[in-house]
Design a protein around this motif. Structure first.
Motif: not given
Length: 226
Positions: A65-68, A73-77, A105-113
């Motif tokens: 997922m794109d962050l922007r 946003s990908g963060i909210d998603a 994004a880190v705080a939201a819980g993404v598993d990788g960048f």
């Protein structure tokens, strides 16, 4: 929902991926790369506000997922996905140009960048790592992400990180420190002369003791602790 519960995608079937980006050309390119490597692209979404419905309908192992994005946003998603039962892996695509977005994004819980200009091999490896429950933080991504975290870290955050990391055993700290360099489980195992199963055991213990949701958050805590 099948999701990613830390055990990874079943070995008997291909990894299932949902692509989320508001640029159709990017979705097409990513899809072709993944399909060529035997990874199933089970669905696509054009914005973050479609993610929950698509994931619930198709049960992927990983959401790339794109962050922007324009509407959500990908963060909210990602936050939306983390509110669901089960756990699907989230691999965030970013240009690494906005410090606040990376931290959120880190705080939201993404598993990788994954950098948007990454090559096909890096994309495929990152998807497989997230599907396996390892998370994806390559050496390149680690340098950028953790560099931004360190520059933005406040004294209270550093003190909290040190307190949480102090609860780890020496071996658990060694594993956590290796994450800061972007090492994979296999690379950590080779460096410490242990099996990958042992690395996974230490990693699971470190996550439980620190309260980190995934290896990216554990790497952030370790980096802040210094």
């Amino acid at each position: 929902m099948s999701g990613n519960d830390g055990g990874g995608a079943a070995a008997s079937r291909p990894v299932r991926v949902v692509l989320v980006d508001d640029d159709p050309m990017i979705r097409t390119l990513l899809g072709r790369i993944l399909l060529a490597q035997g990874i199933d692209v089970v669905a696509q979404a054009v914005d973050g506000d479609e993610v929950v419905a698509v994931v619930q309908a198709h049960h992927p192992d990983v959401v790339v997922m794109d962050l922007r994005m324009e509407r959500r946003s990908g963060i909210d998603a990602t936050r939306d996905l983390r509110a669901l039962p089960g756990r699907v892996g989230v691999l965030a695509m970013t240009s690494f140009d906005t410090e606040s977005a990376i931290l959120d994004a880190v705080a939201a819980g993404v598993d990788g960048f994954l950098a948007k200009d990454s090559g096909p091999e890096e994309l495929v490896a990152a998807v497989r790592q997230v599907a396996a429950g390892e998370g994806a933080l390559s050496a390149r991504a680690a340098r950028v992400v953790l560099g931004q975290v360190r520059s933005a870290g406040e004294d209270t955050a550093r003190m909290d990180a040190r307190r949480r990391i102090a609860a780890l055993t020496e071996r658990e700290r060694e594993v956590a420190t290796a994450l800061v360099a972007g090492a994979s489980n296999a690379e950590i195992a080779a460096a410490l002369y242990v099996g990958e199963g042992t690395v996974k055991t230490h990693l699971a213990a470190a996550l439980a003791k620190t309260g980190a949701a995934n290896r990216v958050q554990l790497a952030v805590l370790t980096s802040l602790a210094g």
